[in-house]
Structures are given as C-alpha cells and as structure tokens.
Design a protein around this motif. Sequence first.
Motif, PDB file in Angstrom:
ATOM      1  N   ALA A   5       0.851  -1.196   0.000  1.00 11.33           N
ATOM      2  CA  ALA A   5       0.000   0.000   0.000  1.00 11.33           C
ATOM      3  C   ALA A   5       0.881   1.238   0.000  1.00 11.33           C
ATOM      4  N   GLY A   6       1.923   1.192   0.796  1.00  2.00           N
ATOM      5  CA  GLY A   6       2.849   2.333   0.850  1.00  2.00           C
ATOM      6  C   GLY A   6       3.483   2.588  -0.511  1.00  2.00           C
ATOM      7  N   LYS A   7       3.940   1.517  -1.129  1.00  3.67           N
ATOM      8  CA  LYS A   7       4.614   1.680  -2.410  1.00  3.67           C
ATOM      9  C   LYS A   7       3.650   2.139  -3.493  1.00  3.67           C
ATOM     10  N   LEU A   8       2.426   1.639  -3.431  1.00  5.20           N
ATOM     11  CA  LEU A   8       1.443   2.065  -4.432  1.00  5.20           C
ATOM     12  C   LEU A   8       1.139   3.536  -4.275  1.00  5.20           C
ATOM     13  N   ASP A   9       1.049   3.963  -3.013  1.00  5.67           N
ATOM     14  CA  ASP A   9       0.749   5.355  -2.767  1.00  5.67           C
ATOM     15  C   ASP A   9       1.844   6.262  -3.299  1.00  5.67           C
ATOM     16  N   SER A  10       3.065   5.770  -3.148  1.00  5.48           N
ATOM     17  CA  SER A  10       4.168   6.624  -3.569  1.00  5.48           C
ATOM     18  C   SER A  10       4.524   6.432  -5.033  1.00  5.48           C
ATOM     19  N   ALA A  11       3.728   5.600  -5.731  1.00  5.71           N
ATOM     20  CA  ALA A  11       4.072   5.346  -7.132  1.00  5.71           C
ATOM     21  C   ALA A  11       3.831   6.587  -7.971  1.00  5.71           C
ATOM     22  N   ARG A  12       4.854   7.005  -8.736  1.00 11.63           N
ATOM     23  CA  ARG A  12       4.719   8.208  -9.554  1.00 11.63           C
ATOM     24  C   ARG A  12       4.193   7.855 -10.934  1.00 11.63           C
ATOM     25  N   LYS A  13       4.677   6.718 -11.392  1.00 10.58           N
ATOM     26  CA  LYS A  13       4.311   6.320 -12.746  1.00 10.58           C
ATOM     27  C   LYS A  13       3.089   5.400 -12.671  1.00 10.58           C
ATOM     28  N   ASP A  14       2.853   4.726 -13.762  1.00 11.57           N
ATOM     29  CA  ASP A  14       1.611   3.955 -13.830  1.00 11.57           C
ATOM     30  C   ASP A  14       1.615   2.724 -12.934  1.00 11.57           C
ATOM     31  N   ILE A  15       0.447   2.425 -12.442  1.00 13.56           N
ATOM     32  CA  ILE A  15       0.220   1.152 -11.760  1.00 13.56           C
ATOM     33  C   ILE A  15      -0.619   0.306 -12.710  1.00 13.56           C
ATOM     34  N   VAL A  16      -0.159  -0.883 -12.982  1.00 16.98           N
ATOM     35  CA  VAL A  16      -0.882  -1.711 -13.949  1.00 16.98           C
ATOM     36  C   VAL A  16      -1.282  -3.032 -13.312  1.00 16.98           C
ATOM     37  N   LEU A  17      -2.519  -3.381 -13.538  1.00 17.64           N
ATOM     38  CA  LEU A  17      -2.978  -4.718 -13.154  1.00 17.64           C
ATOM     39  C   LEU A  17      -3.067  -5.533 -14.436  1.00 17.64           C
ATOM     40  N   LEU A  18      -2.292  -6.594 -14.485  1.00 16.78           N
ATOM     41  CA  LEU A  18      -2.280  -7.437 -15.683  1.00 16.78           C
ATOM     42  C   LEU A  18      -2.941  -8.760 -15.333  1.00 16.78           C
ATOM     43  N   THR A  19      -4.033  -9.034 -15.988  1.00 16.99           N
ATOM     44  CA  THR A  19      -4.725 -10.298 -15.693  1.00 16.99           C
ATOM     45  C   THR A  19      -5.094 -10.963 -16.994  1.00 16.99           C
TER      46      THR A  19
END
Lengths: 384, 456, 971, 168
Positions: free
Chosen positions: C164-178
């Motif tokens: 959760a911490g890392k996602l919050d601090s993510a600057r670039k895209d967050i991708v869910l690949l399914t």
Amino acid sequence: MIKLYFTTPKNSVISTISRLLFCLITVLIFISRPVLAEESQEQSDKRDLRMGQRLFMGLVDFKSGRFDCSSCHYLGATEEINWNPSAYDLAIAWLEEDGTDIYQVMNNPVSERLEEEHYGMTITSEEERLLQVFLKHVAEEGPGVLKPYPINTFAFWIMGILMALAIIDLLFTKRVRYRFIHVAVLIIGIGVHTAFARIESVKVGRSQGYAPDQPIKFSHKIHAGENQIDCRYCHFIADYSLSGGIPSNSICLNCHNVIKNGTNSGAFEINKIHRAAKTGEPVRWVRIHKLPDHTFFSHAQHTNVAGIECQTCHGPVEEMHIVKQVEDLSMGWCINCHRDTKIQFFENEYYTTFNELYDKLKSGAIDSITASEIGGINCMKCHY
Amino acid sequence: MIRSHFKGVLVEGNKTYAEVTRDIALPTETKPSRWWYAAMTLATLALLAGAWALYETFAYGLGTWGINNTVAWGWDIINFVWWIGIGHAGTAFTIFLLIFRQKWASSINRTAEAMTVFAVLCAALFPLLHMGRPWLAFYILPYPNTRGPLWLNYNSPLFWDVLAISTYLLMSITLWYFGMIPDLATIRDRSKSKFKKTIYGIFAMGWSGSAIQYNRYESLNKILGGLAAPLVISVHSIVALDFAVSVIPGWHTTIFPPYFFVGAIFSGFAMVLTIMIMLRKVLKIKDFVTDKHLEFIARVLQFGSLIIGSSYLMEIFIAWYSGVEYEAFTFLHVRASGNFSSDFWIMVLCNAIMPQFFWFKKFRKSLFWLFIISIMINIGMWFERFVIIVSSLSQDFLPANWATYKPTLVDIGLYVGTFGLFMAGMLMFIRFIPIIAINEVKGISKLGYEENKEKE
Amino acid sequence: MKKYWKSLEEYNGTHFDPGEEDQSGISTFELLSSENNESKTSRRDFLKWCGFSFMSATVLASCESPIKKAIPYLNQPEDITPGMASWYASSFYDGKDFCPILVKVRDGRPIKIEGNKSVMLTHGGTTGRVQASVLSLYDTAGRYHHPFYNGEKTTWEQADRDIAGKLDSARKDIVLLTSTIISPSTQEVINRFKNRYNNFRHVVYDAISYSAIREANLLSFNRREIPFYRFDSAGLIVGFNADFLANWLLPVTYTRQYADSRALRKDKKEMSRHLQFESGMSVTGANADKRFKIKPHEELQILQGTYNILAGNGNGSEPEQAKNLAAEIRKNENKTLIVSGTNDIKVQTLVNAINYMAGSYGNTIDFTNSLNLCQGNDKDLQQLVNDMEAGKISALIVGDANPVYDYPGNGFKNALDKVDLKVSFSSVLNETSELADYILPSPHYLESWDDVAPANGFYGVAQPTIRPLFDTRQMQDSLLKWSDNDLSYKDLIKELWEKQIFTKQNKTGLFTAFWQESLQLGVFTPEIESVNVNISNEALATAGSLQKATVNEGWDLVFYESTALGDGRHANNPWLQELPDPVSKVCWDNFAAISPVDAEVLGVNNGDLIRLFEGVELPVIVQPGQKEKTVSVALGYGRQRSGKVAEGIGVNVFNFVEFKDGYKKYNVSIDQPVKTKAKTDLALTQTHHNMEGRAIVRESVLTAWQNDPASGNELHEFNEAHKATLYPEAKFEGHHWALAVDLNRCIGCSACVIACQAENNVPVIGKREVMRRRIMHWMRIDRYYTGETDNPGVVFQPLMCQHCDNAPCENVCPVAATTHSDEGINQITYNRCVGTKYCINNCPYKVRRFNWFQYSKNKAFDYNMNDDIGRMVLNPDVTVRERGVVEKCSFCVQRIQEVKLKAKLENRKVMDGEIQPACVQACPGKALVFGDLNDPDSEVSKLFKDERNYHVLEEMHLLPSVGYLTKIRNV
Amino acid sequence: MSKKSVIGVFDDENRVVSAIKKLKENKVKINDVYGPFASHDILSLVTKPTRLPHLAFIFGAVAAILTFLFVYYTSVINYPLSYGGKPTFSFPPMVVIIYLITILGTATLTVFAFIGRTAMYPGKKAKMPGIGAMDDKFFVVIDQKNTVADVESLMRNSGAIEIRHEEF
C-alpha cells in the motif's frame, strides 16, 4: 488392502531392535557422561518423581496416614470398569487447568461423595508438589494400553523344543528306546502347532473381544440399558449414512447440560464433555468395530432398509460398561447372515425390480428370499 | 528273466558286480575334481544373480519385469514352460522305457530323474514369482477358511496347473527317491566314515536287500510308475491348457495338449542328451552310458522333431483353414512374417529341421553333432514358448492394444538364477548320489556277455 | 509431527458451512490432519512378509493391532453427514475455460468435480481439465503456502503495509495485468481500485488470444464481442484452424451442440455436415466429415475465394476448395456456421462476411448471448511491454496470469526488470511469480468466492467447498484492502448481486431467497433482450478487397493447444500430463507433428529429435493428416517453474509465437527442420493405428444409413443369427447393467478418462512407466486411422471393461477374485487377487490393469498419492489398490450401490438414468448412456435394440454389456 | 528276534538261483535271500506276490470319490459363484482335478502303506546278514530249525563261496 493409503510395513522385530538400541545408547551416553555439578537438579527431580510415585502407590506414608491412591486411581489400563478416575485422567484434568485444583479435593471436598471417599485424607503442600511431579510424569507417559491380544505362547515353544528333541533323538542320539514316544511327540506337536497357526491366522486383522479403555468412561449399560435411551438417539446417522456415527459432543450435551453428576463416576467423567466443549478439542474415542479398508459397509442399508437390530452385529451393548467387540466381523460371519436373512420383499417398493421373484413369492411358489439369492453374496456388494 | 529285445551289450567291459559298484560309487567317495568346483562356482554366481533378481521382484514388484498391460506374461511363463518341458525327460525315461521294456534306460534314468526334480523345482518357482502378491499364494489352495468359506475357481487352468505341478513334483521326487534307496544302502555299506554312514543310513531307511523287501519295493515302483505314466502325459497337457483354454489367437488351439506333451519329451530328451554327453566326459562312465545310448536318444529326438514339425505345419494350416481372421493373422502374419518372424524361424530351424540330420548315422555317431543339436533343440524349445506366449499376446484382437515386449535385467537374472539352481542341484547330485542306478545296472550288466558265453 | 489424514467415517472437524463466514486462522488441513490413526506394526503387513508359516504364528502373538481413533465432530454441522457426500454448485473458471460444476464434498474435502446438469449451457458436460482441477487444489508442491517477499516468507499484514505504501508513492503507472476477467464483482473491485489510484490501468490479455475475433466484430458489427455460436442449428459446420470441440472458447457447450447436431435416431434422420480446414490434426478435425489439409496461408486464400464467389465476384481463379465450399454454403443457406481460430483480423472479417452472406447471423450465430470470455487485447499487452521497457510503469500487479511464460519471446521477462514493484497474485507456482517482489498466493477456485458472467445473460457463482489449505487470500480481497475498502470480497459479491443482478428478475422479492437459490443452482440466467446485427459496409469492403496472402512455400510451424494441457496453466496436474493426446496418443511430452511424406524426406521416425530453431529440439511424431511442410507443436509445455510434475517436461514454444499487425500469430514460417542424431522415447499409449480390416469400429455414411439403419453393421445381424452356446445363457434377475456408446456423439475429448481417474483413484505412473505400456487408466479412447495415410479418417472408440456375461477373464482366475455379479457386472475383488495376470492375458479387450508397483506412498511415484495432502483427493468409496493387484472398470459400482441404497431408503425403484458412472456423467457430448437392460423402457435398452448397435468382438460370443452405435459420416 | 540261521554266501546270480531251486526241491524253507539287485528269478522263487496293488486301487477309488464330493460341495453347494457364464456345476474342469488328486492321493497313500508294511523309516538300522549284500554278494538265509542235513552241501555244490552258521 489399504483403502486410502498404504502404511509402510514396520517390522516389529526391527522396531524392537531399534528400541533396544535406543535404550542401550541412552544408557551408554548416560554412563559415559561425567557427573557434573548441574546434575544435582536432575537428580533431585528424579528423587521427587520417585517419592511422588511411592506416595501415590501407597508405599510411603502421607502425613495424614497411609493411603494407596492407586488402589482407586488405577495407573494402568483395566479390563473391568473402574468408575474412579484413573491416574492419567487426574493428571490430565490437573494439566488442563480448568479451575479445579484436584489436590484441594482432598482437603476441601466439593461433593458429598468425594468427601466420603477421601475421608480423613489431607495432604500437605510438599506432598502435593511431589504428587504433581509424579502425575505430570504420568500425563507425559500417556494412558496405559492393554495389549489387545495377549496369548500364551508357552505351549507353542515347549512343543517346538520337544519336537526338535524327538527328531534328534530318533535319528542320532537314540536315548529313548520306545519309538512310539517320538512318534507321539511329533504328532501331538504338529497338532498343537497347526492349531496355533490356525487360531492365530484366523485372528489376523480381527479383534474379537477387543475392549479398550475409552477416554470417557461412558457406559452403554447405563445409557442404553438402564436409562433405555434408543441407540438411534445418539447414533442417529446410522439410519441414513454408511457410517454408524460416533455422536458429536453436542449430542452428549443435549442431556448433560442438565445432568452433571453421573451415577457411578460423579461429575468427573461428565466434566470431560464440558471441557471438550470449552476447549474445542473433541474427544478421541478408540474405535472398536472396524472393518478392513477394502470392505464397504452401509449402516443405512442394514438398519434402515433391512431393519436389522444393532445388537445383531454389535452384541448386547446395552449390557456393557466397557464396549467389547462381540462378533469376529469376519467375512464368513457376514456371508452366513446374508445366507440366512430373509428379505422383507413386500415392504420396499425397490424389490419390485425383481419381478420374477416377486411374483413367485406373491403366488407362494417360494416362501422366502434370502439376501444371497438376490446377489447378497456377490463380491462387489462389499468390495470395490 | 525278462530279456530286452535289444541285442548286444548294455554295459561295456563285462564288469563284475563289485566293479559296477566301485565305478559308479566312485564320485561319491572321492574328493570332487577341479571342474566340479569350477562348475559349482559358476552355479553359485548364477544363483547370486537369481537372488538379486528375486530381491528386486519381491521388494519392488513385478514392475521390475518387462511385462506390460498387453503382454502380461513374459519370460516368467516362458521359463516355466521350458523348465517343465525339460522336467519331463526323467519320468518319461523311466516310465515309457519301462513300459516298452527298454532295459537300456537303466543307465540313464537316475540322472534323468534328478534332472526332472531340479527342473520341476526351477519351474515351480515361476508360478509363485509371477504372482503380484506372492505372500498370498496360499489363496490358491482350497483350505477351509473364515471367508464364508470361499473356495476356488475350479474352472481355472491355473489351479489345475498348480495341482499338476505339485503332484508331478511330489511324484518325481518319490520315484527318484524310492528308486535310489538300494543304492543309498550300497553307499552306506561301503562308506568308512561314521557320519557318512549315519546320513546315508537315515535316507536308506534300513534297506537290507532282502528278497521280501525287493518284492514289495518292485511292486511299489510299478504302482508309482503306473501312476506316473498318465501323470507325465497330463502335466504338460495341463500346462498346455493354460493356453488352450484361453481365447487369445495363437493360444486357443486344440492341438496344444499333445503338441506340448511331445514338445516336452522332445526338450527333455535333448537336455538329457546334453547332460549325459557332459557327464560321460567328466565322470568316466562311458561303460555304462555307451555310444549306443546316445544314438537311441538321438533317434527319439529325430522322431519327436517330426511330430513337432508337423504340429507347426498343422497349426498354420488350421489357422488358415478355420477362417478365423485373428488366428490367421497371428500365425501367418505375426509369427511367420511379422514382428516375431525371426523368433519363429529360429524355432522352426532348431526344432523341426536340425534334428532331421539324425537320419544320418554320421550325425548320430558324432558326439560333436549330438551335442550341438541337443543344445539347439533346447534353444529352439525356448523360442517355441517365446513365440507362443509373447507373439500371441503382443498382437491380439484390438490393434490399439498392441505392444511390444522387452525383458529386463531382472527377467534375465531370474532365468540365470534358475540355471544356477539347476546346475547346483545336478552338481550336488553327482557328488552325493550314485548317478546310475547301481542295483538296476547290476541286473543288466551281464546281458550280452552271457549270451556270448552261451554261444561260446 | 507426522501428519496423517485418514478418512473413515469419522474425523475431526469443526463446524464448517461454505455458505457462512469463513473462519480464517485455522486451516482445514490442520483440522484434518490430527493423528487419528496411530499405526503401530500391523499384523497384516507383517504376515505379508512372513508368508504363512508356523513360525509366523508365534511372532504374531507379540504383534499389536493398530489402535484407530474415532474422533467425532464437536458439533455436527447440519449439511455434513460423516460417510455421505454433499454437493455444492459452483463455477469453474481458470482465466480461459468456463464450466458450471457441482463439487462433491466428502467429509469436508472436495473429491470430485462434475458438470452441473441443470445448466443449459453445458448440460452437465465437462472437459478433462475441469475434471482434473480438483487435483490442483491438493497440489502441495505446485502451490504457494504463504506470501513471499523477495523469496522470503512474509505475512499478509506486512505485505499489505509495504505494498500500500509503495502504491501510494508510485509516480508512474500502476498496472494490473490479468487474464480475462468474467466476474462482474471482480470488475467492480478493479473499478474501485481504479478510483483509489488515478494512475492505474487494467490490462487484459490471453495466452491464447482471440483478439482478432473481437476486433473483426468491432469492425463488422461495431461490437467488440464474441458472439454465441450455435453448432446445433447448423447444417454445415466449417472450421478453419478452430479446435472448437476441445479448446476453442466453450468446448463443452460446442461439443454438446455438435453431438446433438450429429446424433441420429429413428425420428432424426438428418445430421450436420462438418468440414474442417487445418494444418495439424486436431480433435475437431478428426471428427470432421471431410478434412482439408491446408498450409496456414491458404486459409486466407480459400476464404477470400469463397467470399468472392458468394458475393458474385468470382473470376474462376479461386482455389478448388473455395469453389466447393461456396457451393456447399449455397446449399445450406441460413444453416451454415463458419468459425476460424486464426488470430488474424483479415481472416476473421472474411469469416464474418461469409457468415453474413450465408445468413448465419440470427440463425447459427447470435450476439444476444455474446461471450465475455477471452477479452484479451494483444495491442494493450504490447503497449504495456513497451511501457515497461521504457520505464513508465512503477507497479505491475499480475493477477493469476503467467506472462513471463506465455509472452512471445523474452520481451516481457526483460521488461519486467524495469518495473519498480512487481506483485503477483497466483494460486499456483509460475514463472512470473518467481520474478515478482511479492508473491501473494491466492486460493484455489474451490477455496474461493467468486461470481462469473461468461456470457451475456448468464451469471454464475463460485463458492468455497473447503477452507483454504494454505495461508492464501483472494486477489480481490487484497485489492479491496489496498483501495481502503473494509468490505470483504464475499460481501461485495453479495452487494453487487443485490444491486445489479437481483434486479434482473422478478420471481422473488427477497434477496436472501434469490441468493440462496443462486447458490444452490450455481447459476442465474435472466431473460435478456435479443440482439440483431447488420454487417457494416466497411467490413464488406475490407472482405471484398483483394487481399494478397503472403504465400509461404517453405515450412510452417503451427502452434496449437493440447487437449490435455491447454495453454499450460494446469501443467502441474499429473492427471492431465498423463492424459494421452486424443489424436497422437502421446502423453508427458510435446512433440513436433510432421506428415508421413515429410518424415520420409527428413528421414525421421517417431521419437527422432528434429531441430526447429537453434536450441529447440523436439521429438517427431509422424502424424497422418498433417499438412506437408508444416510442423505442429503443442503450447503449454516446457514450464520452468510450476512444481515438481511439469518442470522440465516438453519445450515451451510460446517464445516463438509472433506479433503480427498487433495480433499474436500462432504460426510462423521456419527453415526446413534439421534431423539430429538424438532420439528420445515418447510415451505413446497406442502404437498401432490401423484396424487391420477388423470390424472394431463400424462406420457407414449418412445416405446409406438413411436407406438401411443397419448399414455398416451387417455383421451384427450375422453374429446374432449364428450365436451358438454350450451352456444356457445367463439370466439376470433384477438389474442387468449396461452401457451404450454412441460413436457418432463421441468426439474423443477424453474428459471421461480423467473423470474415471478421479472417481476411481486411478494412480499416475509417470512417463517411464507409460512408455513401458503400463498406463493405469481404466478406460481409454482407442483411435484408429482409416483410409489413406496422407489424410486419413479418424475414429475414436472409448473402451472400458465390457462386462461380458461370458467373460473369459472370469474363467481363468484361480482364486475367484473375478466373478460375475447377479447384476451383470464383471467384478474384481482386489483383496482376493493374488496377481497371476491370467485375466489380463485372457481379456480380448485388454482393459484390465495391473499394479506393477506400489503406486501410493511410494517415492518412485511422486505424484499426488505420495503426499498427505494429495491423497485427500482420493475417493473414500473406492479402495486404493495395492501393488500386485489387478484392477479395472467396475461400472462405478460404488455409484450403483449408492443409488440403489437411496432408492431403497426412498421406497422406490431405481429410475432410468439415475445411475451415472463417472465417464457417463463427464461426457460433454452425452455419448455414453448407462442403464438397466432388464428395464425395457430404459434408454440403454432402446439403444441396444437400435440397428446401429453392435458389440466389439461380438463374434466371440462374450456377450459384452457395452454396446457401440456405428459411426455415421455425412460424406 | 534273532534265530540261529544257516547263511549261504554266493557271488553270482545264476548260482544263487540254482541253489535256491535245489533247496526248494529238497523242501527246505528259505527265510530270505539278500542280494544287490532285484533278480526276478530269485524273487519269483522266494516270495509271494504282494497285495500292494489292490491297496493302491482302493486308495485311488477313495481319493477319486472324495475329491469329487469335495469339489462338488465347495463349488455347487457351499459357495456357488458365477464364472464367465458357466453353470456352477461344470463337470469338465472337475475331471482334471479328480484325475490329478487321484494320482496324488494314490501315490502318497501307497507310499505310506509300503513304509508301514515294510516297517521302513528314516534312520532305521538295516538288518543284514553280512557285508556286501548291497555290493556283490548274495546271502541265502535258512532258519536252523528248518534245515535238513545236506543244506550246506546243497549250497556248496551250487557254488556257495561260504557257509555261515550264526544268529540272524
């Protein structure tokens, strides 16, 4: 044939040897270790244990007199029922820490019965400590197990030796003049050995007469016999399941929520049910009637469809304090019953499938149909 | 005196009784020579190989063999039938030559019978081993039990087989043993050491050589022989029924019982020939087992080969004539020209063609050719069983099931092991038991000479 | 502590209701694992080794009998009866395949998957993969037991905090690949996640892509959808490289439709005609009435030509096949269905156009119930990899997908390094998880809550049938947690159903009742509005414009999904690995299928290794019917990281799939393969493919059958007339069980084989033993080639124990271990068997199996039976056979007994069709019918009286209880 | 047991036969003749035919009947099972079993009868008139009581190499 998995055969000889080796090594290590100062703690523990054991077994006097605890609270397993809690039971109850301090029972009995039984017994704190040490040891050791089938092998070995002697004498030494003695010894010996082999081989995998101690001294005689509780009240799933069903704890509690004092055992045994409910640890009953894994048996078929009495297979359970396997549960025993038992042909619509037999029976051409006549002794009725 | 219609001498050298005794008892009374130890070492090695194979089989299961879901019998049953066949020689020798009053058999029947006993023992191992759960082998006996009681399926040729083999084993041991009681007594009387005297004494059962004993003994031997005669015919016929009763093309043939029986006699005599040639060489018993004996056996083989050969032809003919497509396929395609053609033609060559050389005196007289052809027959008979068992199973009704069969080391180990057992048994036999029936030979040792004398 | 699990009738367990709260914290395994079998030396085992001697009797006296504990429930749950099975409706969905199922739960553990009969989509059919999925649940080595961080064990709390911490601090895209998500609730979860993280996007891809179909439909009908195909209403079925009976989209549904369209009865005299165009021999092609071998590039030419002819633009230069096809389509106006499995938008647009011209839309193709399966978009995936490569992705969350394994080339693997945070949700070990920072194990689908909407107007639920065996958590729960939702996924499902799905019906006004009913049935199918479509001019224009196919005269490498393994996600399932490929009959390997002509050219034979690419060598199978100069290789093999079963088996050829015009292309041109000196042994379960002129599978053609129903089966009448018997034929009082197999409905998919294996505790024996021809399957599917070798006809024949009334095997067993029952069953009593194997020899069908080794609890056979958890899948109603024992099909006698008992308890007769052996139950085409011959009205009796009915090897008068109905082809 | 006997020792079969013939002519009762092999001439002169064959026949008949009864009882009456569509009472396989068990039973029982009648058993001490009976000598044993005066000379004339008078 093992239904679900195959247990690795553990040869008893090997296990005995390994046990012996283990003991030997332990002893060797013990001997070879130099006596150190720390040992004194260990030694004093040992002494305490010994003292506790002696107290419990009545070899040493309590302050308040000499009492043999083990005369009521048995240390080993029994064949006859002993309503008093066994030493192991006491130890477990104490370890469970369910609030009852069993040692206080003697100084301050909680019930009349306890007061009566332990009249005049008081124990000091030191004695309590020693007993605790001993009972802890008992709890660790686990309950004693009765050897299920102790048989006397004496005759077998004697006959073996005699036969060997007879042969040696007949052929070589020739000490005994009358040869019919040799012959007689040999014939009797072979007879004895054959008999043994037969008896033992028939017993293999069977446990007729098996009556182990159960974790709760539950008496079918009191429940089913004296109190006339129907078998199916507790074993209710027998009517529609393959399994006869060991009743769950909650079924016991149906009554024992109210009845908290037993006729013979007081509150002690019934408390185990409550303790199980509280801890969530189910009671581990010892299974008595067990068929081999390759045999499939449906209680529903027998009790519900065929209407066979429970006692036909389980014996007069309602007369037993300790349940014992009465029948040998051998295949021959099953088969013979299937040969003799007549089918209630008209009471179940299913049997109209056998239309020819049905008609014959109805017209009186035959007077009965046994299970074996409609495939009751087919192999795949039980083995698949 | 019953005279053989055979003309000439049966024992060469016009030996006295004492000489006969001395010559025959010699191997039991002297230290064995070097070749004996060498052979025994070989046998022990073979036994060790067998023991290893046995361990693999018991410890891990039949999966260690080469058989599979399609070819569920392989070397185990091949070897079984082969050994049983060899085991026919002894009894057949004693019985048929007795019935046909062929006195010359006396010099050979003891060895032949010993061969029978050991060969049948080797053979009897395989039915036990080929069971998936040999520890339950007792299920195959109809004993009263607590399972209902549950009996057996009497329709199964395997049960007949078990009965036949055990009966045959018991009968051949009995025949063999009762045949040698007088000789054991001879050795007993001759031996100097007390130990040896006691041991032989125990087995001689107090034989004294009295006429009353001989009378009953002869009668017993005749009864046993009379019983063994139909038995010896039935044993291999019953083994043949294992196959004939089944439905598999190549097995399901009515010719099998006589064909197997003749095959058994054939292979047994060949083995006798092989062994007699060797024993004759090393044991110096040429006077008792003469060239003529060998020639007789060769003639029997030649005759057997004719029967075998015609059986092969008949099988193929019937396969074609019956119009059963599966059978025709098995015989004409699979065996004669298909995957198993090499095995088939080895079989034909060894069994049907090679022994025909015995038409020529030169081959009958030549020890070398006798030996070679006898070995070839043994090989040929093994291939015969291989062809029958494996080719039939390998390609039967549904082509989807067709599978090949390859033996594993364990299979081979077991076969070698039985060789070891057979060899060790025979070596022990020649070491401790008079290999020729002394008492019988004494009865015929004067034949020929007396006539000559009378003529003179 | 040694953990034993033993199911007798009683075992230790606490209240567990799948419909109730999941009581996490204590795993079922621990509950089940209590040591209730304190096994000491068993006298029986000892005796086994002693043999029976006098000595053993005395030694016995010193042995002790094992003490067995019987541990009851503390509180017996209402829906669990010790010793009786309970059934739960659920849904199988693995990211690709969907199947509504029933789960058989015995004593708290699922032991068998069956099709859900009440669902019209599948009619209770299943595939082998669905049947086998229950084993994956107990795959200890192939599943993660707890969360990992960088290969170290971690806790959920820790992982939640960190991620959760890392996602919050993510600057670039967050991708869910399914892979494709068909769950409305999961979609909702993802939407919520998207709301929480602005820089989030969801990428969907499929290992086997159907992207082009969707794009073509977008072009043609402005719908990015896959329509619902109706093979049952088609009179002419044309398949182009589409293995729709075994792999393509909804094989269970299509098989049933196909089988229905090809079934022949007295009242149904017509059947569909099936043409198949393909390079390698697929299950579907094997069933075709006419199969055309084509090279991959020819597909476009044929379709183009056909379209041109149909559109009236034919100029006579079209390929011959196109002319014929066009003529056939014209004959079958409104009854034609053309499908293509090629992932090429040109091809798919042409297919759409031809289908449109043929009037298929609204008749055989329907957009009303369009499919939600296979939504993957190849372009998105490529974009993602490019972004990853460019360092534009800070967090990649992979949800139950394995792109490292199935992405063409090494692109994904290399790009993965450039992603800051890699999280993998996976229920099984896979290559992608191994490279992820966080491995967050998700439960098996039998341990999870889920809902599914595989098609429009079709909703299903999946409910847990066992408490999670390992420390796992569903992806949806994690995503909800990370998006700061307190709701559990189960609650979300309920909420969503209440809001969105409950409203689609008006039967009940009470949501709880609706929910309960949905759980019980497993599905909910509301009425929906039908959709009619019109093709766009653009599409027709595209189709009409002459498209020059790139003609490749060289060699082509064609990739296909194997019937057993599919795209490889179930590769660690030993049942599937050991399932012989229906056509080639190879298991435990993938191989290069080449045509007999090419084999001669290359000088290779079965098992010779050929080099396709540098470093890629595969064993050859000479496959009759393979197009010359093509090599077919199955995908799904060559797993690097999957658990002990699949690792190192076969070669992964996903690497060689190409992207072409934004679509994954499942065929590539290659140089002529090179023969290597090496040779390997292939595990073939059938090595002879010709019937040798025997009447084993009897065939006829439709026109002949219409004239004479006994056509092709003349021998049957002859054999019946020439019956002769020494003994009177046995009569069966009461029941006489029998099985009829309609060869016209059987497509050879082998679902029955796995079902049988699951039901009857059939062991897995591994490649080496299969090579030695010792496969243990109780039923097998024999496959024969007929006709010429370059394009042979193929016939399948399921073969199980024929339960002959004059069984040759019974006569020869000396110990009476195999006898005939009063109900016509050929019985085998394992505990009596001593293993002489005589019965195996004397069985003309060779359906008996021998336990060559101890297959359970044996390290040499390290599959599920050598594992405490793996053994939980065993059916307690069937004995596990010991070594040295013969076994075989029992007609699932345990089921017969169960149903008979049920009938008796309910005071009635057994109903027809009530007893379904596992194979019958599993069959997607309903080719197998089981019943009582003594009941003249039973379905099986009727089939036995059909003129098409015959028995295999009936001339031997074995009186088998299994009948086959001749195969009729519409040529 | 032992009686005073006259023992004539011979080393040739023909001589023994002629001696026995002469003795018989002189009505001398010969107790027994010991020799290294079963000479049919001697046996026919000295012994009566045994009844072992009759016994064997009875054994065989009993074995056959019992086997049939056993097989019939077990397969038809006690636990009938159905094999391959055959009736439970199928006679052909029974023939094989009866045949084999008859041979086995007869042989075994006859052997036991022989052992019983001749009182032979393992370890029995042989009672022999002298060294060489199983080698190359023939011993004609005549009870002293039964001798007539010229027994000795009769034997000597026939070629006896030695005449012994001893307890036997």
